[in-house]
Enzyme design. Structure first.
Site, PDB file in Angstrom:
ATOM      1  N   GLU A 112      25.465   8.763 -17.331  1.00 23.17           N
ATOM      2  CA  GLU A 112      24.083   9.187 -17.453  1.00 23.17           C
ATOM      3  C   GLU A 112      23.479   9.408 -16.072  1.00 23.17           C
ATOM      4  O   GLU A 112      23.786   8.707 -15.118  1.00 23.17           O
ATOM      5  CB  GLU A 112      23.271   8.154 -18.240  1.00 23.17           C
ATOM      6  CG  GLU A 112      23.668   8.119 -19.701  1.00 23.17           C
ATOM      7  CD  GLU A 112      22.856   7.131 -20.516  1.00 23.17           C
ATOM      8  OE1 GLU A 112      22.659   7.397 -21.716  1.00 23.17           O
ATOM      9  OE2 GLU A 112      22.431   6.094 -19.966  1.00 23.17           O
ATOM     10  N   CYS A 136      25.679  -7.994 -14.730  1.00 25.22           N
ATOM     11  CA  CYS A 136      24.356  -8.552 -14.447  1.00 25.22           C
ATOM     12  C   CYS A 136      23.624  -8.722 -15.775  1.00 25.22           C
ATOM     13  O   CYS A 136      23.566  -7.794 -16.584  1.00 25.22           O
ATOM     14  CB  CYS A 136      23.576  -7.632 -13.514  1.00 25.22           C
ATOM     15  SG  CYS A 136      24.355  -7.433 -11.889  1.00 25.22           S
ATOM     16  N   CYS A 139      20.854  -6.207 -17.062  1.00 28.57           N
ATOM     17  CA  CYS A 139      21.137  -4.772 -16.946  1.00 28.57           C
ATOM     18  C   CYS A 139      21.954  -4.286 -18.136  1.00 28.57           C
ATOM     19  O   CYS A 139      22.999  -4.854 -18.459  1.00 28.57           O
ATOM     20  CB  CYS A 139      21.891  -4.502 -15.637  1.00 28.57           C
ATOM     21  SG  CYS A 139      22.302  -2.758 -15.383  1.00 28.57           S
ATOM     22  N   GLU A 198      28.753  -0.019  -9.570  1.00 30.03           N
ATOM     23  CA  GLU A 198      28.513  -0.611  -8.245  1.00 30.03           C
ATOM     24  C   GLU A 198      29.105   0.331  -7.200  1.00 30.03           C
ATOM     25  O   GLU A 198      30.322   0.432  -7.057  1.00 30.03           O
ATOM     26  CB  GLU A 198      29.153  -1.996  -8.162  1.00 30.03           C
ATOM     27  CG  GLU A 198      29.293  -2.588  -6.767  1.00 30.03           C
ATOM     28  CD  GLU A 198      27.998  -2.615  -5.978  1.00 30.03           C
ATOM     29  OE1 GLU A 198      27.950  -1.943  -4.924  1.00 30.03           O
ATOM     30  OE2 GLU A 198      27.039  -3.291  -6.400  1.00 30.03           O
ATOM     31  N   SER A 229      22.534   1.701  -3.524  1.00 31.69           N
ATOM     32  CA  SER A 229      22.142   0.365  -3.964  1.00 31.69           C
ATOM     33  C   SER A 229      23.372  -0.475  -4.264  1.00 31.69           C
ATOM     34  O   SER A 229      24.324  -0.001  -4.884  1.00 31.69           O
ATOM     35  CB  SER A 229      21.265   0.465  -5.221  1.00 31.69           C
ATOM     36  OG  SER A 229      20.930  -0.818  -5.702  1.00 31.69           O
ATOM     37  N   SER A 251      20.139  -5.298  -4.593  1.00 30.61           N
ATOM     38  CA  SER A 251      19.644  -5.885  -5.838  1.00 30.61           C
ATOM     39  C   SER A 251      19.620  -7.401  -5.676  1.00 30.61           C
ATOM     40  O   SER A 251      20.625  -8.070  -5.889  1.00 30.61           O
ATOM     41  CB  SER A 251      20.547  -5.481  -7.010  1.00 30.61           C
ATOM     42  OG  SER A 251      20.516  -4.085  -7.211  1.00 30.61           O
ATOM     43  N   HIS A 253      16.791 -10.006  -6.744  1.00 29.83           N
ATOM     44  CA  HIS A 253      16.354 -10.513  -8.046  1.00 29.83           C
ATOM     45  C   HIS A 253      16.163 -12.023  -8.149  1.00 29.83           C
ATOM     46  O   HIS A 253      15.672 -12.495  -9.185  1.00 29.83           O
ATOM     47  CB  HIS A 253      17.300 -10.049  -9.163  1.00 29.83           C
ATOM     48  CG  HIS A 253      17.552  -8.589  -9.178  1.00 29.83           C
ATOM     49  ND1 HIS A 253      16.530  -7.659  -9.209  1.00 29.83           N
ATOM     50  CD2 HIS A 253      18.704  -7.866  -9.128  1.00 29.83           C
ATOM     51  CE1 HIS A 253      17.040  -6.436  -9.194  1.00 29.83           C
ATOM     52  NE2 HIS A 253      18.348  -6.535  -9.135  1.00 29.83           N
ATOM     53  N   CYS A 371      15.013   1.871 -15.063  1.00 23.31           N
ATOM     54  CA  CYS A 371      15.919   1.011 -14.301  1.00 23.31           C
ATOM     55  C   CYS A 371      16.505  -0.075 -15.191  1.00 23.31           C
ATOM     56  O   CYS A 371      15.788  -0.792 -15.883  1.00 23.31           O
ATOM     57  CB  CYS A 371      15.151   0.377 -13.141  1.00 23.31           C
ATOM     58  SG  CYS A 371      16.139  -0.704 -12.112  1.00 23.31           S
TER      59      CYS A 371
END
Length: 391
Positions: A112, A136, A139, A198, A229, A251, A253, A371
């Site tokens: 996507e 994660c 996600c 990743e 990222s 990332s 978090h 996101c």
């Protein structure tokens, strides 16, 4: 942690779309272009592929008919197939892209790609892998197992497909629905490697893709407008800055290892202290090239004022900005988004300490394009294939 990435497709002519300059030169040499002409011919073909976005070699008007015919006999300019396009009420677009099969067992993996228009910019969020290894917990992509890496050509092709859909090559017409930036004349001004996968577990192909995306005689995106990222693949971070020269996003978090171990399991291998040490030595990091730290706001999990103050302490000495991301729900998600007043208080604490702390406006939630919401249909395809095999 990584999987091999293909370069050619089965049963079709190999596509030159996405090739680096070196690969394009090698392709021309392989069909008999004299060595003394390679540099000139490479520049010509490169310009037609990446500046004009051609689909046929026949349209290369300053290239002789003989070479055009030979190119068409040996190569193609095949694009991935756009399986579906969804347009959000806020103008965000999501494309489901099916990649050509790479072997007899491959039924065509899917990724996507998301386009986010704003008044002064247009950001394309691209994928680097089919699926992901990182799991994660917040996600959606993390619930899809890694299928394989994308090749550099498949990464670049996402931008080419998006520019075609947005009418961003000479002679094409922009779509009538949705939104496009009203300032400037380029629908796509920025690229973020924040889609599926990743990127640093596919480092070589990401690096090659960045070189194609940023070439000033083709797609011509500044490396300062390309952000890669990572969840914290520390061993590759220095090489990313040195060899790709892109902007870096991390990332993060969480501010405690025990919590980050749950949210981002990679933290068990590269804990917060190790990750931030790598950020402090990231090549080129400065107040003009700040590292972006992404922080998803999870209700009653990581959103307290105390955690905001600890975040400030951890980032001391790093040229940084902090993107606060309201959690975007997806089917079966184990978390809720923080209350808005909680997000604003967190942002104020960080901002008052001298760090830019924008709260990312949720975009494309209604089409699962925001996101953390991306997940391709590849798993469904594989499940259907298994069922067919059992008949």
């Amino acid at each position: 942690m990584s999987a091999p990435a293909p370069e050619a497709t089965i049963g079709t002519l190999p596509s030159l779309l996405g090739a680096t300059r070196e690969e394009l030169g090698d392709a021309l040499a392989a069909i008999g272009v004299p060595e003394r002409e390679i540099r000139m011919r490479t520049a010509q073909v490169w310009h037609w592929i990446y500046f004009h976005g051609i689909r046929s070699f026949d349209t290369m008007l300053n290239v002789g008919k003989g070479l055009r015919t030979t190119l068409a006999a040996h190569y193609s300019l095949e694009r991935p197939q756009v399986v579906s396009e969804q347009v959000s009420v806020d103008g965000t677009r999501k494309w489901l892209i099916r990649l050509p099969p790479v072997d007899a067992q491959d039924r065509g993996a899917e990724v996507e790609c998301v386009y986010i228009p704003e008044s002064d910019r247009g950001t394309l969020c691209i994928s680097s892998q089919v699926g992901c290894t990182l799991t994660c917990s917040f996600c959606h992509t993390g619930t899809q197992k890694l299928v394989r890496n994308l090749s550099a050509r498949e990464i670049v092709s996402q931008l080419v497909v998006a520019r075609e859909k947005l009418g961003d090559f000479p002679g094409l017409v922009p779509p009538k629905d949705g939104l496009l930036p009203t300032e400037g004349n380029r629908p796509i001004t920025n690229i973020v490697f924040m889609g599926m996968g990743e990127p640093l577990y596919n480092f070589d192909n990401v690096r090659k893709a960045v070189s194609v995306l940023s070439d000033g005689e083709g797609l011509s995106l500044s490396r300062r407008r390309i952000t890669v990222s990572t969840a914290g693949v520390v061993p590759q971070m220095e090489a990313l800055g040195r060899e790709a020269g892109s902007m870096l996003a991390v990332s993060l978090h969480a501010v405690r290892d025990d919590l980050r171990d749950k949210l981002v399991p990679l933290n068990k291998k590269y804990p917060i202290k190790t990750l931030l040490e790598a950020c402090r030595t990231y090549p080129g990091a400065s107040n003009a090239r700040r590292i972006t730290f992404e922080y998803v706001m999870l209700k009653d999990i990581n959103d307290s004022p105390a955690e905001a103050r600890e975040l400030i302490r951890l980032l001391k000495g790093i040229p940084a900005k902090i993107n606060l991301i309201p959690f975007n729900p997806w089917p079966g998600a184990p978390y809720d988004c923080s209350d808005w007043d909680r997000i604003e208080r967190f942002s104020d604490i960080v901002f008052n300490a001298g760090y830019a702390s924008p709260v990312r406006t949720p975009r494309g939630r209604d089409i699962l394009a925001a996101c953390g919401q991306l997940k391709s249909e590849t798993e469904k395809l594989r499940a259907r294939a298994r069922l067919l095999g059992e008949d």
